[in-house]
Design a protein around this motif. Sequence first.
Motif, PDB file in Angstrom:
ATOM      1  N   GLY A   1      49.959  41.763  46.622  1.00  0.00           N
ATOM      2  CA  GLY A   1      49.153  42.627  47.474  1.00  0.00           C
ATOM      3  C   GLY A   1      47.806  42.927  46.849  1.00  0.00           C
ATOM      4  O   GLY A   1      47.462  42.423  45.773  1.00  0.00           O
ATOM      5  N   PHE A   2      47.041  43.774  47.517  1.00  0.00           N
ATOM      6  CA  PHE A   2      45.704  44.099  47.028  1.00  0.00           C
ATOM      7  C   PHE A   2      45.751  44.912  45.739  1.00  0.00           C
ATOM      8  O   PHE A   2      44.858  44.817  44.914  1.00  0.00           O
ATOM      9  CB  PHE A   2      44.894  44.823  48.107  1.00  0.00           C
ATOM     10  N   GLY A   3      46.802  45.700  45.551  1.00  0.00           N
ATOM     11  CA  GLY A   3      46.927  46.472  44.311  1.00  0.00           C
ATOM     12  C   GLY A   3      47.063  45.571  43.095  1.00  0.00           C
ATOM     13  O   GLY A   3      46.618  45.910  42.006  1.00  0.00           O
ATOM     14  N   GLY A   4      47.687  44.414  43.273  1.00  0.00           N
ATOM     15  CA  GLY A   4      47.881  43.473  42.173  1.00  0.00           C
ATOM     16  C   GLY A   4      46.817  42.406  42.083  1.00  0.00           C
ATOM     17  O   GLY A   4      46.884  41.520  41.230  1.00  0.00           O
ATOM     18  N   LEU A   5      45.824  42.477  42.983  1.00  0.00           N
ATOM     19  CA  LEU A   5      44.737  41.505  42.964  1.00  0.00           C
ATOM     20  C   LEU A   5      43.726  41.932  41.903  1.00  0.00           C
ATOM     21  O   LEU A   5      42.830  42.733  42.148  1.00  0.00           O
ATOM     22  CB  LEU A   5      44.061  41.417  44.336  1.00  0.00           C
ATOM     23  N   THR A   6      43.930  41.429  40.703  1.00  0.00           N
ATOM     24  CA  THR A   6      43.039  41.756  39.593  1.00  0.00           C
ATOM     25  C   THR A   6      42.369  40.487  39.105  1.00  0.00           C
ATOM     26  O   THR A   6      42.849  39.374  39.366  1.00  0.00           O
ATOM     27  CB  THR A   6      43.815  42.388  38.424  1.00  0.00           C
ATOM     28  N   LEU A   7      41.286  40.663  38.400  1.00  0.00           N
ATOM     29  CA  LEU A   7      40.589  39.510  37.824  1.00  0.00           C
ATOM     30  C   LEU A   7      41.523  38.759  36.873  1.00  0.00           C
ATOM     31  O   LEU A   7      41.568  37.525  36.881  1.00  0.00           O
ATOM     32  CB  LEU A   7      39.317  39.965  37.110  1.00  0.00           C
ATOM     33  N   ARG A   8      42.276  39.496  36.106  1.00  0.00           N
ATOM     34  CA  ARG A   8      43.202  38.887  35.148  1.00  0.00           C
ATOM     35  C   ARG A   8      44.308  38.097  35.870  1.00  0.00           C
ATOM     36  O   ARG A   8      44.658  37.000  35.464  1.00  0.00           O
ATOM     37  CB  ARG A   8      43.817  39.960  34.261  1.00  0.00           C
ATOM     38  N   ALA A   9      44.851  38.666  36.944  1.00  0.00           N
ATOM     39  CA  ALA A   9      45.919  37.980  37.683  1.00  0.00           C
ATOM     40  C   ALA A   9      45.399  36.698  38.322  1.00  0.00           C
ATOM     41  O   ALA A   9      46.084  35.666  38.304  1.00  0.00           O
ATOM     42  CB  ALA A   9      46.506  38.911  38.740  1.00  0.00           C
ATOM     43  N   VAL A  10      44.196  36.750  38.872  1.00  0.00           N
ATOM     44  CA  VAL A  10      43.615  35.552  39.489  1.00  0.00           C
ATOM     45  C   VAL A  10      43.342  34.502  38.424  1.00  0.00           C
ATOM     46  O   VAL A  10      43.638  33.311  38.612  1.00  0.00           O
ATOM     47  CB  VAL A  10      42.339  35.901  40.282  1.00  0.00           C
ATOM     48  N   ALA A  11      42.818  34.921  37.293  1.00  0.00           N
ATOM     49  CA  ALA A  11      42.563  33.975  36.202  1.00  0.00           C
ATOM     50  C   ALA A  11      43.875  33.337  35.755  1.00  0.00           C
ATOM     51  O   ALA A  11      43.945  32.114  35.551  1.00  0.00           O
ATOM     52  CB  ALA A  11      41.896  34.692  35.029  1.00  0.00           C
ATOM     53  N   GLY A  12      44.918  34.127  35.614  1.00  0.00           N
ATOM     54  CA  GLY A  12      46.215  33.592  35.211  1.00  0.00           C
ATOM     55  C   GLY A  12      46.750  32.592  36.216  1.00  0.00           C
ATOM     56  O   GLY A  12      47.286  31.544  35.835  1.00  0.00           O
ATOM     57  N   GLU A  13      46.610  32.896  37.487  1.00  0.00           N
ATOM     58  CA  GLU A  13      47.076  31.990  38.542  1.00  0.00           C
ATOM     59  C   GLU A  13      46.303  30.675  38.511  1.00  0.00           C
ATOM     60  O   GLU A  13      46.851  29.613  38.763  1.00  0.00           O
ATOM     61  CB  GLU A  13      46.920  32.660  39.912  1.00  0.00           C
ATOM     62  N   MET A  14      45.021  30.748  38.177  1.00  0.00           N
ATOM     63  CA  MET A  14      44.171  29.555  38.129  1.00  0.00           C
ATOM     64  C   MET A  14      44.312  28.799  36.815  1.00  0.00           C
ATOM     65  O   MET A  14      43.838  27.666  36.713  1.00  0.00           O
ATOM     66  CB  MET A  14      42.700  29.951  38.308  1.00  0.00           C
ATOM     67  N   GLY A  15      44.902  29.416  35.827  1.00  0.00           N
ATOM     68  CA  GLY A  15      44.943  28.804  34.512  1.00  0.00           C
ATOM     69  C   GLY A  15      43.572  28.820  33.861  1.00  0.00           C
ATOM     70  O   GLY A  15      43.213  27.932  33.084  1.00  0.00           O
ATOM     71  N   ALA A  16      42.797  29.855  34.192  1.00  0.00           N
ATOM     72  CA  ALA A  16      41.432  29.979  33.683  1.00  0.00           C
ATOM     73  C   ALA A  16      41.320  31.259  32.862  1.00  0.00           C
ATOM     74  O   ALA A  16      42.243  32.066  32.807  1.00  0.00           O
ATOM     75  CB  ALA A  16      40.456  30.030  34.858  1.00  0.00           C
ATOM     76  N   THR A  17      40.173  31.425  32.259  1.00  0.00           N
ATOM     77  CA  THR A  17      39.924  32.659  31.513  1.00  0.00           C
ATOM     78  C   THR A  17      39.403  33.733  32.462  1.00  0.00           C
ATOM     79  O   THR A  17      38.824  33.428  33.510  1.00  0.00           O
ATOM     80  CB  THR A  17      38.876  32.437  30.407  1.00  0.00           C
ATOM     81  N   THR A  18      39.596  34.977  32.068  1.00  0.00           N
ATOM     82  CA  THR A  18      39.052  36.081  32.854  1.00  0.00           C
ATOM     83  C   THR A  18      37.533  35.976  32.907  1.00  0.00           C
ATOM     84  O   THR A  18      36.923  36.280  33.935  1.00  0.00           O
ATOM     85  CB  THR A  18      39.485  37.428  32.264  1.00  0.00           C
ATOM     86  N   GLY A  19      36.921  35.504  31.831  1.00  0.00           N
ATOM     87  CA  GLY A  19      35.465  35.333  31.786  1.00  0.00           C
ATOM     88  C   GLY A  19      34.972  34.385  32.867  1.00  0.00           C
ATOM     89  O   GLY A  19      33.920  34.620  33.476  1.00  0.00           O
ATOM     90  N   LEU A  20      35.714  33.316  33.120  1.00  0.00           N
ATOM     91  CA  LEU A  20      35.313  32.381  34.169  1.00  0.00           C
ATOM     92  C   LEU A  20      35.366  33.062  35.531  1.00  0.00           C
ATOM     93  O   LEU A  20      34.446  32.936  36.339  1.00  0.00           O
ATOM     94  CB  LEU A  20      36.216  31.141  34.169  1.00  0.00           C
ATOM     95  N   VAL A  21      36.415  33.810  35.774  1.00  0.00           N
ATOM     96  CA  VAL A  21      36.550  34.495  37.060  1.00  0.00           C
ATOM     97  C   VAL A  21      35.455  35.543  37.227  1.00  0.00           C
ATOM     98  O   VAL A  21      34.867  35.668  38.306  1.00  0.00           O
ATOM     99  CB  VAL A  21      37.961  35.119  37.207  1.00  0.00           C
TER     100      VAL A  21
END
Length: 183
Positions: free
Chosen positions: A9-29
């Motif tokens: 949900g939107f509560g769990g939509l964090t930069l860190r969670a998206v980066a983890g899902e993408m296999g990327a760094t938080t810095g990239l996101v």
Amino acid sequence: MWRVLAARGFGGLTLRAVAGEMGATTGLVTHYFPSKRALVRHALEVLDRRSAGRPRPAEERVGQASGLVRLRAVLLDVLPLDGPGAANNRIWVGSWDVALADPELAAEHAARYRRARERMAGYVAEARRAGELPAGPDAGDVAAAAQSFVLGLVVQALFAPEEFPPVRQVALVDGYLAGLAAG
């Protein structure tokens, strides 16, 4: 991002969670989304585009029909009548909390719902011209009531799917429209 939204949900939509899902760094996101608000705004824009472009089975079935048939189709296409419909509705309903906390996002949501009501009001007017609905309250008010009814039904179906299976949702819409037609 979409998988994070669907799962958390939107509560769990964090930069860190998206980066983890993408296999990327938080810095990239954060290069693309400097804040959670920017990420949420983008998610809502994507959701709006996906919603606008998604198949509308009930509307597609009625073809060039107008009036009450078209209004019914619009209402049915809002409902969580299948898996994808339920998933999209869970995300939309989840977005309400985020939008209510942000005046700009709230205004964008209000505009989306206003456009939908205007479209429904056109179908109400067509139904009246065709004699399918009696004269009565302003077509915009009828559309607002229909939208409120169907959004309330969405919430009930999401919280209690066993009590509001697709067949009952359709029957409730049909009963609602029959009440409108009866005046």
